[in-house]
Motif scaffolding. Structure first.
Motif, short mmCIF file in Angstrom:
data_model
loop_
_atom_site.label_atom_id
_atom_site.label_comp_id
_atom_site.label_asym_id
_atom_site.label_seq_id
_atom_site.Cartn_x
_atom_site.Cartn_y
_atom_site.Cartn_z
N CYS A 88 0.94 -1.18 -0.05
CA CYS A 88 0.19 -0.04 0.06
C CYS A 88 0.77 1.39 0.17
CB CYS A 88 -1.01 0.00 1.21
SG CYS A 88 -1.94 1.54 1.53
N ARG A 89 0.50 1.98 -1.01
CA ARG A 89 1.54 3.29 -0.87
C ARG A 89 0.74 4.30 0.10
NH1 ARG A 89 2.30 6.61 -6.64
NH2 ARG A 89 3.50 8.48 -5.98
N GLY A 92 -2.20 6.04 -0.28
CA GLY A 92 -3.51 5.06 -0.31
C GLY A 92 -3.39 4.66 -1.67
N ILE A 93 -2.75 4.64 -2.56
CA ILE A 93 -2.79 3.83 -3.87
C ILE A 93 -2.04 2.37 -3.51
CG2 ILE A 93 -1.92 3.71 -5.98
CD1 ILE A 93 -1.42 6.72 -6.13
N ILE A 94 -2.63 1.31 -3.99
CA ILE A 94 -2.37 -0.14 -3.63
C ILE A 94 -1.84 -0.41 -4.93
CG2 ILE A 94 -3.31 -2.34 -2.83
CD1 ILE A 94 -5.79 -0.37 -2.30
N TYR A 95 -0.68 -1.24 -5.00
CA TYR A 95 -0.27 -1.88 -6.09
C TYR A 95 -0.04 -3.25 -5.91
CZ TYR A 95 1.51 2.68 -7.36
OH TYR A 95 1.63 4.09 -7.85
N VAL A 96 -0.49 -4.08 -6.93
CA VAL A 96 -0.21 -5.56 -7.08
C VAL A 96 0.47 -6.19 -8.26
CG1 VAL A 96 -1.56 -7.63 -7.33
CG2 VAL A 96 -2.57 -5.74 -6.25
N ALA A 146 8.27 5.45 1.32
CA ALA A 146 7.55 6.65 1.71
C ALA A 146 7.38 7.72 0.88
CB ALA A 146 8.09 6.94 3.12
N ASP A 147 8.22 7.90 -0.33
CA ASP A 147 8.24 8.86 -1.01
C ASP A 147 7.43 8.55 -2.44
OD1 ASP A 147 10.12 7.30 -2.28
OD2 ASP A 147 11.70 8.68 -2.45
N GLY A 148 7.05 7.50 -2.51
CA GLY A 148 6.09 7.07 -3.70
C GLY A 148 6.86 6.18 -4.66
N SER A 176 10.45 2.85 -10.07
CA SER A 176 9.52 3.70 -10.86
C SER A 176 9.00 4.68 -10.10
CB SER A 176 8.63 3.34 -11.60
OG SER A 176 7.75 4.02 -12.21
N SER A 177 8.92 6.23 -10.40
CA SER A 177 8.12 6.92 -9.69
C SER A 177 6.90 7.36 -10.06
CB SER A 177 9.14 8.29 -9.63
OG SER A 177 9.39 8.60 -11.03
N ASP A 178 6.67 6.80 -11.21
CA ASP A 178 5.31 6.97 -11.84
C ASP A 178 4.39 5.90 -12.10
OD1 ASP A 178 6.39 6.13 -14.13
OD2 ASP A 178 6.61 8.03 -15.29
N GLY A 179 4.77 4.57 -12.24
CA GLY A 179 4.22 3.55 -12.48
C GLY A 179 4.17 3.27 -14.06
N VAL A 180 5.10 4.12 -14.69
CA VAL A 180 4.62 3.81 -16.21
C VAL A 180 6.20 3.64 -16.81
CG1 VAL A 180 4.34 5.17 -18.50
CG2 VAL A 180 2.97 5.65 -16.42
#
Length: 264
Positions: A88-89, A92-96, A146-148, A176-180
């Protein structure tokens, strides 16, 4: 402590696997898991807004199209260890993340990742995060600093050859800092996966994990030992991750090194 109880029954001829609990910043609890049926495999999530007293019906994150890591080898393929590890970021963003063959048209597994910004109700289209799309990749572990910044570790077979004498395997970290877009770092290898124990497939063990400091990742992973004996050990890599500077765990003043922790 309250007695344990069932929160979800997938039904006859089905099971759940790899259940992991994530608590969101607002206190909502999520259970993310793989559901295996006779003819289906799904990554799913359930939500509880009252500390686990009651749970929502499962929401499907994605279908699971893993074909498993296979090789033409006397000992069989590298055993698929898990469908994914979740994190969990802080915002509140959840990554799987999980291994999946959808990116190669079912030919071989890569590493897929998706995310949800609404507590697991809806999910993004999965993206491929492993750097070399032409080779088999397996056993992902995911964590968000913690910094995303997102980190994913995995193994792949880019250095494997046709020689039956060994199965060269490497461990990698992408961030990755943006998930892209993702940047790859080499954690370790190549090591000989053929020296892993054979448990219905070559099996490194369920000991992979990923944590972080304020500015770096702390991968915890397993690889086989050098030599000819069937044996593996667990390691931790201290940031910044480099493959060229390594030392035993617990060495004071050596934060950018890899250390052996225990026999797997």
């Amino acid at each position: 402590m309250a007695a344990g109880r069932s929160i979800y029954d997938p039904g006859a001829q089905s099971q759940t696997l790899g259940n992991q609990i994530v608590v969101l910043p607002d206190g909502v609890v999520l259970d993310i898991f793989t559901e295996l049926g006779a003819h289906s495999a799904l990554v799913r999530v359930m939500q509880s807004s009252n500390h686990g007293t009651t749970w929502s019906a499962p929401v499907t994150v994605s279908d699971l199209q893993a074909v498993g890591t296979t090789i033409e080898h006397p000992c069989g393929g590298a055993r698929r260890l898990r469908s994914g590890v979740r994190e969990c970021r802080p915002r509140g963003i959840i990554y799987v993340a999980w291994q999946d063959s959808r990116f190669s048209g079912g030919q071989h597994d890569g590493i897929a990742m998706t995310h949800s910004a609404d507590g697991g109700l809806t999910w993004s289209v999965p993206v491929q995060v492993n750097a070399d799309h032409n080779v088999q990749a397996f056993t992902p572990t995911i964590h968000v600093r913690a910094d995303g910044v997102i980190g994913v570790t995995y193994y792949d077979l880019r250095n494997a050859t046709s020689s039956p004498a060994s199965l060269l395997t490497d461990c990698w970290l992408v961030t990755s800092s943006d998930g892209v877009t993702f940047r790859e770092s080499h954690l370790s290898g190549p090591f000989d996966l053929d020296l892993a124990p054979n448990s219905q497939g070559l099996f490194l063990g369920d000991y992979q994990s990923l944590a972080s400091t304020a500015s770096g990742f702390l991968p915890f992973y397993v690889q086989t030992d050098a030599g000819t004996q069937v044996r593996s050990d667990a390691f931790i890599a201290f940031p910044p991750v480099t493959a060229s500077v390594q030392a035993p765990a617990g060495t004071a003043g050596a934060p950018s090194r890899r250390g052996r922790l225990r026999r797997a």
